[in-house]
Design a protein around this motif. Sequence first.
Motif, PDB file in Angstrom:
ATOM      1  N   ASN A   1       5.789  24.297  -1.883  1.00 21.94           N
ATOM      2  CA  ASN A   1       5.803  25.116  -0.679  1.00 21.94           C
ATOM      3  C   ASN A   1       4.370  25.314  -0.228  1.00 21.94           C
ATOM      4  O   ASN A   1       3.551  25.862  -0.977  1.00 21.94           O
ATOM      5  N   VAL A   2       4.019  24.862   0.972  1.00 19.64           N
ATOM      6  CA  VAL A   2       2.662  25.051   1.505  1.00 19.64           C
ATOM      7  C   VAL A   2       2.635  26.421   2.163  1.00 19.64           C
ATOM      8  O   VAL A   2       3.400  26.689   3.103  1.00 19.64           O
ATOM      9  N   LEU A   3       1.766  27.299   1.652  1.00 19.78           N
ATOM     10  CA  LEU A   3       1.754  28.683   2.099  1.00 19.78           C
ATOM     11  C   LEU A   3       0.917  28.893   3.360  1.00 19.78           C
ATOM     12  O   LEU A   3      -0.100  28.230   3.568  1.00 19.78           O
ATOM     13  N   ALA A   4       1.369  29.842   4.164  1.00 17.88           N
ATOM     14  CA  ALA A   4       0.687  30.219   5.401  1.00 17.88           C
ATOM     15  C   ALA A   4      -0.350  31.304   5.110  1.00 17.88           C
ATOM     16  O   ALA A   4      -0.291  31.987   4.082  1.00 17.88           O
ATOM     17  N   ALA A   5      -1.268  31.482   6.042  1.00 14.86           N
ATOM     18  CA  ALA A   5      -2.356  32.452   5.883  1.00 14.86           C
ATOM     19  C   ALA A   5      -1.843  33.864   5.614  1.00 14.86           C
ATOM     20  O   ALA A   5      -2.497  34.630   4.908  1.00 14.86           O
TER      21      ALA A   5
ATOM     22  N   ALA B   1       5.204  24.195   5.310  1.00 21.66           N
ATOM     23  CA  ALA B   1       5.712  22.865   4.984  1.00 21.66           C
ATOM     24  C   ALA B   1       6.300  22.929   3.579  1.00 21.66           C
ATOM     25  O   ALA B   1       5.996  23.845   2.810  1.00 21.66           O
ATOM     26  N   TRP B   2       7.149  21.957   3.273  1.00 17.09           N
ATOM     27  CA  TRP B   2       7.729  21.881   1.937  1.00 17.09           C
ATOM     28  C   TRP B   2       7.905  20.414   1.563  1.00 17.09           C
ATOM     29  O   TRP B   2       8.085  19.564   2.425  1.00 17.09           O
ATOM     30  N   ILE B   3       7.819  20.151   0.261  1.00 13.96           N
ATOM     31  CA  ILE B   3       7.925  18.794  -0.254  1.00 13.96           C
ATOM     32  C   ILE B   3       8.768  18.841  -1.528  1.00 13.96           C
ATOM     33  O   ILE B   3       8.356  19.433  -2.522  1.00 13.96           O
ATOM     34  N   ASP B   4       9.952  18.251  -1.491  1.00 13.94           N
ATOM     35  CA  ASP B   4      10.789  18.141  -2.685  1.00 13.94           C
ATOM     36  C   ASP B   4      10.334  16.936  -3.503  1.00 13.94           C
ATOM     37  O   ASP B   4      10.045  15.865  -2.950  1.00 13.94           O
ATOM     38  N   CYS B   5      10.310  17.111  -4.812  1.00 15.76           N
ATOM     39  CA  CYS B   5       9.847  16.042  -5.702  1.00 15.76           C
ATOM     40  C   CYS B   5      10.717  15.950  -6.944  1.00 15.76           C
ATOM     41  O   CYS B   5      11.298  16.933  -7.392  1.00 15.76           O
TER      42      CYS B   5
ATOM     43  N   GLY C   1       7.594  23.497   8.229  1.00 12.56           N
ATOM     44  CA  GLY C   1       8.157  24.827   8.398  1.00 12.56           C
ATOM     45  C   GLY C   1       7.666  25.414   9.708  1.00 12.56           C
ATOM     46  O   GLY C   1       7.505  24.697  10.703  1.00 12.56           O
ATOM     47  N   ARG C   2       7.360  26.683   9.684  1.00 11.55           N
ATOM     48  CA  ARG C   2       6.912  27.357  10.903  1.00 11.55           C
ATOM     49  C   ARG C   2       5.476  26.971  11.239  1.00 11.55           C
ATOM     50  O   ARG C   2       4.718  26.511  10.381  1.00 11.55           O
ATOM     51  N   GLU C   3       5.130  27.150  12.492  1.00 12.87           N
ATOM     52  CA  GLU C   3       3.762  26.916  12.941  1.00 12.87           C
ATOM     53  C   GLU C   3       2.920  28.133  12.581  1.00 12.87           C
ATOM     54  O   GLU C   3       3.193  29.242  13.042  1.00 12.87           O
ATOM     55  N   ALA C   4       1.934  27.936  11.744  1.00 13.75           N
ATOM     56  CA  ALA C   4       1.024  29.009  11.338  1.00 13.75           C
ATOM     57  C   ALA C   4      -0.182  28.370  10.676  1.00 13.75           C
ATOM     58  O   ALA C   4      -0.125  27.215  10.230  1.00 13.75           O
TER      59      ALA C   4
END
Length: 159
Positions: free
Chosen positions: A70-74, A111-115, A139-142
Amino acid sequence: MAVVLDFKAVLGRFATGVTAITALDGEEPVGFACQSFSALSLEPPAVALFPARTSTTWPRIRTASKFCVNVLAADQEGVCRQLGRSGADKFDGLDWQPSPNGSPLLAGSIAWIDCELGGELDGGDHTIVIGNVTALGAGREADPLLFYRSGFERLTSVS
């Protein structure tokens, strides 16, 4: 000792994004905050992450053999801190839904990436983990949550 201090000081000047690596251990969500993450290969699509050998969460994710990055937002610094702590229920109060592979996909991620676990290599005091990408999405724009010089930072515009 000076080399270690120099290493940390110099490499601390390299800004990284912050991710949360999540999986299900049986039916229990598990995860950890991870800024040591990178794209690895376009063909076939693969990523790399580098959990500390002392991590108690990575062995649980390894057992699941699949995970979500999971790519985290600010504005998700609190999520990062919650998943970065030891002990308590790291998912208490966190909103998530199953990703396509069933791993926790955190609400608000950019953003998310399944692996699927592709392999592990010795990386000194860390493990080098290869994740074979099975699904991904924006994911959402941020703005992203960034880590720089031992602290969280935000993007600033350069004119």
